[in-house]
Design a protein around this motif. Structure first.
Motif, PDB file in Angstrom:
ATOM      1  N   MET A 167       0.843  -1.189   0.000  1.00 54.01           N
ATOM      2  CA  MET A 167       0.000   0.000   0.000  1.00 54.01           C
ATOM      3  C   MET A 167       0.877   1.237   0.000  1.00 54.01           C
ATOM      4  O   MET A 167       1.841   1.333   0.765  1.00 54.01           O
ATOM      5  CB  MET A 167      -0.900   0.024   1.241  1.00 54.01           C
ATOM      6  N   ASN A 168       0.557   2.181  -0.865  1.00 55.65           N
ATOM      7  CA  ASN A 168       1.250   3.463  -0.906  1.00 55.65           C
ATOM      8  C   ASN A 168       0.258   4.577  -0.629  1.00 55.65           C
ATOM      9  O   ASN A 168      -0.793   4.667  -1.283  1.00 55.65           O
ATOM     10  CB  ASN A 168       1.893   3.700  -2.282  1.00 55.65           C
ATOM     11  N   TRP A 169       0.602   5.416   0.350  1.00 57.94           N
ATOM     12  CA  TRP A 169      -0.236   6.583   0.668  1.00 57.94           C
ATOM     13  C   TRP A 169       0.713   7.732   0.961  1.00 57.94           C
ATOM     14  O   TRP A 169       1.384   7.747   1.983  1.00 57.94           O
ATOM     15  CB  TRP A 169      -1.128   6.283   1.851  1.00 57.94           C
ATOM     16  N   GLY A 170       0.767   8.684   0.045  1.00 61.30           N
ATOM     17  CA  GLY A 170       1.727   9.760   0.189  1.00 61.30           C
ATOM     18  C   GLY A 170       3.134   9.194   0.209  1.00 61.30           C
ATOM     19  O   GLY A 170       3.533   8.419  -0.652  1.00 61.30           O
ATOM     20  N   SER A 171       3.893   9.540   1.237  1.00 59.15           N
ATOM     21  CA  SER A 171       5.275   9.050   1.350  1.00 59.15           C
ATOM     22  C   SER A 171       5.376   7.723   2.091  1.00 59.15           C
ATOM     23  O   SER A 171       6.475   7.190   2.253  1.00 59.15           O
ATOM     24  CB  SER A 171       6.132  10.104   2.075  1.00 59.15           C
ATOM     25  N   PHE A 172       4.247   7.178   2.536  1.00 59.29           N
ATOM     26  CA  PHE A 172       4.262   5.915   3.270  1.00 59.29           C
ATOM     27  C   PHE A 172       4.106   4.727   2.325  1.00 59.29           C
ATOM     28  O   PHE A 172       3.254   4.743   1.426  1.00 59.29           O
ATOM     29  CB  PHE A 172       3.129   5.862   4.293  1.00 59.29           C
ATOM     30  N   THR A 173       4.902   3.699   2.560  1.00 63.33           N
ATOM     31  CA  THR A 173       4.759   2.436   1.845  1.00 63.33           C
ATOM     32  C   THR A 173       4.704   1.316   2.876  1.00 63.33           C
ATOM     33  O   THR A 173       5.652   1.138   3.658  1.00 63.33           O
ATOM     34  CB  THR A 173       5.924   2.189   0.880  1.00 63.33           C
ATOM     35  N   ILE A 174       3.602   0.564   2.885  1.00 63.05           N
ATOM     36  CA  ILE A 174       3.437  -0.558   3.790  1.00 63.05           C
ATOM     37  C   ILE A 174       3.494  -1.830   2.953  1.00 63.05           C
ATOM     38  O   ILE A 174       2.641  -2.050   2.092  1.00 63.05           O
ATOM     39  CB  ILE A 174       2.107  -0.474   4.548  1.00 63.05           C
ATOM     40  N   PRO A 175       4.487  -2.693   3.154  1.00 62.34           N
ATOM     41  CA  PRO A 175       4.696  -3.854   2.267  1.00 62.34           C
ATOM     42  C   PRO A 175       3.536  -4.844   2.251  1.00 62.34           C
ATOM     43  O   PRO A 175       3.189  -5.365   1.187  1.00 62.34           O
ATOM     44  CB  PRO A 175       5.959  -4.498   2.826  1.00 62.34           C
ATOM     45  N   LYS A 176       2.929  -5.139   3.394  1.00 62.02           N
ATOM     46  CA  LYS A 176       1.892  -6.171   3.463  1.00 62.02           C
ATOM     47  C   LYS A 176       0.689  -5.666   4.257  1.00 62.02           C
ATOM     48  O   LYS A 176       0.348  -6.206   5.300  1.00 62.02           O
ATOM     49  CB  LYS A 176       2.442  -7.449   4.094  1.00 62.02           C
ATOM     50  N   GLN A 177       0.051  -4.619   3.732  1.00 65.98           N
ATOM     51  CA  GLN A 177      -1.124  -4.084   4.418  1.00 65.98           C
ATOM     52  C   GLN A 177      -2.327  -5.007   4.220  1.00 65.98           C
ATOM     53  O   GLN A 177      -2.656  -5.390   3.090  1.00 65.98           O
ATOM     54  CB  GLN A 177      -1.470  -2.686   3.902  1.00 65.98           C
ATOM     55  N   GLN A 178      -2.965  -5.356   5.313  1.00 62.66           N
ATOM     56  CA  GLN A 178      -4.143  -6.214   5.243  1.00 62.66           C
ATOM     57  C   GLN A 178      -5.378  -5.419   4.829  1.00 62.66           C
ATOM     58  O   GLN A 178      -5.549  -4.269   5.218  1.00 62.66           O
ATOM     59  CB  GLN A 178      -4.392  -6.874   6.599  1.00 62.66           C
ATOM     60  N   PHE A 179      -6.233  -6.052   4.045  1.00 60.75           N
ATOM     61  CA  PHE A 179      -7.506  -5.453   3.642  1.00 60.75           C
ATOM     62  C   PHE A 179      -8.430  -6.562   3.163  1.00 60.75           C
ATOM     63  O   PHE A 179      -8.000  -7.696   2.916  1.00 60.75           O
ATOM     64  CB  PHE A 179      -7.304  -4.405   2.543  1.00 60.75           C
ATOM     65  N   ILE A 180      -9.701  -6.252   3.045  1.00 58.37           N
ATOM     66  CA  ILE A 180     -10.671  -7.198   2.501  1.00 58.37           C
ATOM     67  C   ILE A 180     -10.855  -6.890   1.019  1.00 58.37           C
ATOM     68  O   ILE A 180     -11.238  -5.775   0.658  1.00 58.37           O
ATOM     69  CB  ILE A 180     -12.023  -7.106   3.227  1.00 58.37           C
ATOM     70  N   LEU A 181     -10.565  -7.859   0.175  1.00 54.87           N
ATOM     71  CA  LEU A 181     -10.825  -7.717  -1.251  1.00 54.87           C
ATOM     72  C   LEU A 181     -12.267  -8.171  -1.479  1.00 54.87           C
ATOM     73  O   LEU A 181     -12.588  -9.358  -1.345  1.00 54.87           O
ATOM     74  CB  LEU A 181      -9.856  -8.553  -2.070  1.00 54.87           C
ATOM     75  N   VAL A 182     -13.118  -7.239  -1.798  1.00 60.55           N
ATOM     76  CA  VAL A 182     -14.559  -7.477  -1.820  1.00 60.55           C
ATOM     77  C   VAL A 182     -14.987  -8.171  -3.106  1.00 60.55           C
ATOM     78  O   VAL A 182     -14.620  -7.746  -4.210  1.00 60.55           O
ATOM     79  CB  VAL A 182     -15.325  -6.150  -1.641  1.00 60.55           C
ATOM     80  N   ASP A 183     -15.760  -9.240  -2.953  1.00 56.79           N
ATOM     81  CA  ASP A 183     -16.323  -9.930  -4.118  1.00 56.79           C
ATOM     82  C   ASP A 183     -17.846  -9.886  -4.129  1.00 56.79           C
ATOM     83  O   ASP A 183     -18.479 -10.519  -4.970  1.00 56.79           O
ATOM     84  CB  ASP A 183     -15.833 -11.376  -4.192  1.00 56.79           C
ATOM     85  N   TYR A 184     -18.421  -9.135  -3.173  1.00 61.43           N
ATOM     86  CA  TYR A 184     -19.883  -8.984  -3.168  1.00 61.43           C
ATOM     87  C   TYR A 184     -20.272  -7.726  -2.402  1.00 61.43           C
ATOM     88  O   TYR A 184     -19.770  -7.474  -1.297  1.00 61.43           O
ATOM     89  CB  TYR A 184     -20.552 -10.182  -2.498  1.00 61.43           C
ATOM     90  N   GLU A 185     -21.145  -6.925  -3.015  1.00 60.59           N
ATOM     91  CA  GLU A 185     -21.781  -5.801  -2.348  1.00 60.59           C
ATOM     92  C   GLU A 185     -23.288  -5.996  -2.456  1.00 60.59           C
ATOM     93  O   GLU A 185     -23.800  -6.202  -3.561  1.00 60.59           O
ATOM     94  CB  GLU A 185     -21.391  -4.470  -3.011  1.00 60.59           C
ATOM     95  N   ASP A 186     -23.981  -5.965  -1.327  1.00 62.40           N
ATOM     96  CA  ASP A 186     -25.423  -6.145  -1.396  1.00 62.40           C
ATOM     97  C   ASP A 186     -26.041  -4.924  -2.087  1.00 62.40           C
ATOM     98  O   ASP A 186     -25.353  -3.927  -2.348  1.00 62.40           O
ATOM     99  CB  ASP A 186     -26.004  -6.402  -0.003  1.00 62.40           C
ATOM    100  N   PRO A 187     -27.313  -4.963  -2.456  1.00 55.53           N
ATOM    101  CA  PRO A 187     -27.916  -3.861  -3.223  1.00 55.53           C
ATOM    102  C   PRO A 187     -27.753  -2.488  -2.570  1.00 55.53           C
ATOM    103  O   PRO A 187     -27.592  -1.482  -3.263  1.00 55.53           O
ATOM    104  CB  PRO A 187     -29.383  -4.274  -3.326  1.00 55.53           C
ATOM    105  N   THR A 188     -27.783  -2.432  -1.236  1.00 54.39           N
ATOM    106  CA  THR A 188     -27.653  -1.144  -0.559  1.00 54.39           C
ATOM    107  C   THR A 188     -26.255  -0.573  -0.739  1.00 54.39           C
ATOM    108  O   THR A 188     -26.087   0.594  -1.118  1.00 54.39           O
ATOM    109  CB  THR A 188     -27.966  -1.292   0.940  1.00 54.39           C
ATOM    110  N   ILE A 189     -25.228  -1.373  -0.472  1.00 58.59           N
ATOM    111  CA  ILE A 189     -23.859  -0.901  -0.648  1.00 58.59           C
ATOM    112  C   ILE A 189     -23.575  -0.628  -2.122  1.00 58.59           C
ATOM    113  O   ILE A 189     -22.908   0.355  -2.480  1.00 58.59           O
ATOM    114  CB  ILE A 189     -22.853  -1.930  -0.096  1.00 58.59           C
ATOM    115  N   PHE A 190     -24.086  -1.480  -2.982  1.00 56.35           N
ATOM    116  CA  PHE A 190     -23.924  -1.290  -4.428  1.00 56.35           C
ATOM    117  C   PHE A 190     -24.422   0.098  -4.838  1.00 56.35           C
ATOM    118  O   PHE A 190     -23.757   0.824  -5.591  1.00 56.35           O
ATOM    119  CB  PHE A 190     -24.700  -2.375  -5.168  1.00 56.35           C
ATOM    120  N   TYR A 191     -25.578   0.468  -4.321  1.00 56.55           N
ATOM    121  CA  TYR A 191     -26.156   1.776  -4.636  1.00 56.55           C
ATOM    122  C   TYR A 191     -25.333   2.901  -4.022  1.00 56.55           C
ATOM    123  O   TYR A 191     -25.078   3.935  -4.652  1.00 56.55           O
ATOM    124  CB  TYR A 191     -27.598   1.835  -4.137  1.00 56.55           C
TER     125      TYR A 191
END
Length: 514
Positions: A167-191
């Protein structure tokens, strides 16, 4: 023990309880309400169509430097954020090798970090801007061990897999930043995503730097990663939010997140620090509200009349600082029985008519009457802070907003209690946070810092042709000067519409004994 994960829709009578969770993740978060822009509003439709062009601006791209030298603040870096119609604030962050641009909402009221996947968007199951293509990153890792990660909100849910990447944010680089890679958004989040944002990055307190996995689901946020890796000299971050003044998109000066320090150029006076409530178990940046006072505006018919100060009867109540919530949510009893009647009573001239819509929870006010509303002054810290504490005041120009239907108060009634004591919890969203420079400190026992923000614009509020009010003097409230003088009318110009958002949080699990 029977654990009930109850998704609660935000409404006038919505009820929630802050508690712990035995088997994370079990996030229940109040959903962001979005009111679709009127089809006839060419300004809004044009802005939405051109969002990619705005977000790709080199001055904003990849979390660009804000153009000010912060070398005088050792270990601190300021990253520009974008103001999205005064309803949400976005940061530009890149993921992967080579870097892929994403745009995420800044949310101090939750902890999960998630980004929509390209595969999900290609399948039309997600509706994101700049979705992440994991197949094109040589450093991407699926760390889910075959277990799905789901986040359930009060209005909507997402699902995906736990992953890590550069992950790169400005001058910061984090080699192994954890996150959720989303494969589904329900209709509310989709909207809600509406093709304008890639996901969300949480900055919740989560018990501080020694979190327990049982604290409502623990996520290693970017700020925690930076602290763990020694990237910043102080375990804190601070936020400065700017108002658009026009109700549009601000890419160049929407705000800043300062990681690892504070910037004196972004606030006035001294920063006052307040201890976090139940610090070892607290998930949120939550402090005690000491008192609330109504500062009556000057009666235009009596130029020499003094200002009136009316204290309200406040039981033990807590305030939760949440950049991911647009409005201020308030305990329903306090809101309907004390705040609204006193705002009416202490308005200039005859009482202002305030009408609350039970369907939306919004309290409407005629735009021509808004300028007659009094100010609201609050002190924080409770018994955890000694000595006289200053009040922080919001004026009608801070808390009156407008949309296509007219003007409304930036408040909403919501019945939310903390665990154990059952005391009311208010959410201080962007309506409040735009007025203040806020510091979120994991060190020093866990605390929140507040100071009046410097050089900020207002959110789009009352149209210029509806404003006419004389300047009035300042008044002392609890040893703090509360200014009720007229602000620049230019702060209220712009397009009349809003997302009508109440919040992007919260995390709750309600427990029942079996």
């Amino acid at each position: 023990m029977l654990i009930l994960n109850i998704a609660l829709s935000v409404s006038l009578a919505a009820t929630s309880t802050l508690a712990e969770c035995a088997e994370p993740p079990c996030m229940i978060r109040m959903g962001l309400w979005k009111q679709e822009p009127p089809a006839e509003n060419a300004y809004v439709n044009s802005a939405l169509r051109n969002f990619n062009r705005f977000a790709a601006n080199p001055a904003f791209k990849m979390g660009a430097d804000v153009g000010r030298n912060l070398n005088r603040i050792a270990g601190a870096n300021a990253m520009a954020i974008m103001n999205h119609y005064d309803q949400a604030y976005y940061a530009n962050i890149s993921f992967g090798t080579p870097p892929q641009q994403t745009v995420v909402q800044i949310d101090t009221g939750s902890a999960a970090f998630w980004i929509g996947s390209k595969a999900c968007n290609d399948a039309k199951n997600c509706n994101d801007l700049y979705p992440f293509d994991s197949s094109k990153s040589s450093t991407f890792m699926n760390i889910s061990s075959g277990k799905p990660s789901n986040v359930t909100y009060g209005a909507g849910s997402i699902g995906g897999v736990m992953a890590s990447d550069v992950m790169n944010w400005g001058s910061f680089t984090i080699p192994k930043q954890q996150f959720i890679l989303v494969d589904y958004e329900d209709p509310t989040i989709f909207y809600q995503q509406n093709g304008t944002v890639s996901g969300l990055v949480g900055f919740a307190y989560q018990g501080g730097l020694q979190p327990t996995v049982s604290a409502m689901g623990y996520y290693e946020t970017p700020i925690y990663s930076m602290v763990r890796m020694g990237m910043i000299s102080q375990p804190l971050f601070s936020i400065w939010l700017n108002g658009s003044t026009t109700g549009g998109i601000q890419t160049m000066n929407g705000g800043e997140v300062i990681i690892g320090g504070v910037d004196p150029a972004r606030y006035n006076g001294d920063i006052m620090y307040y201890p976090i409530v139940n610090v070892s178990k607290s998930y949120f940046w939550m402090v005690e509200i000491t008192n609330v006072q109504i500062v009556g505006t000057l009666d235009a018919t009596k130029p020499t009349a003094p200002l009136s100060i009316t204290p309200l009867n406040l039981t033990t109540t807590y305030g939760l600082m949440d950049s991911g919530t647009s409005l201020i949510t308030i305990d329903p009893n306090f809101y309907t029985l004390q705040l609204l009647p006193t705002l009416q009573k202490k308005s200039v001239g005859k009482p202002v008519t305030l009408t609350t819509d039970l369907n939306t929870g919004y309290t409407r006010v005629a735009c021509t009457d808004a300028q007659r509303l009094p100010s609201i002054a609050m002190t924080f810290g409770g018994k955890g802070v000694s000595g006289n504490q200053p009040s922080f005041e919001i004026t009608w120009q801070d808390y009156v907003l407008s949309d296509a239907q007219g003007c409304y108060l930036g408040f909403q009634a919501m019945n939310m209690k903390n665990t154990g004591e059952g005391n009311p919890v208010w959410i201080f969203g962007d309506v409040f946070l735009r007025k203040l420079f806020t510091v979120y400190d994991f060190g020093n026992g866990g605390r929140v810092g507040l100071a009046y923000a410097a050089n900020t614009g207002k959110a789009f509020g009352v149209p210029l042709n509806a404003q006419s009010i004389p300047d009035v003097p300042s008044v002392k409230v609890d040893n703090a000067t509360v200014s009720t003088s007229k602000k620049s009318a230019a702060a209220a110009a712009g397009a009349a519409w809003s997302f009508a958002a109440t919040g992007t949080m919260l995390v709750y699990t309600i427990f029942a004994m079996a």
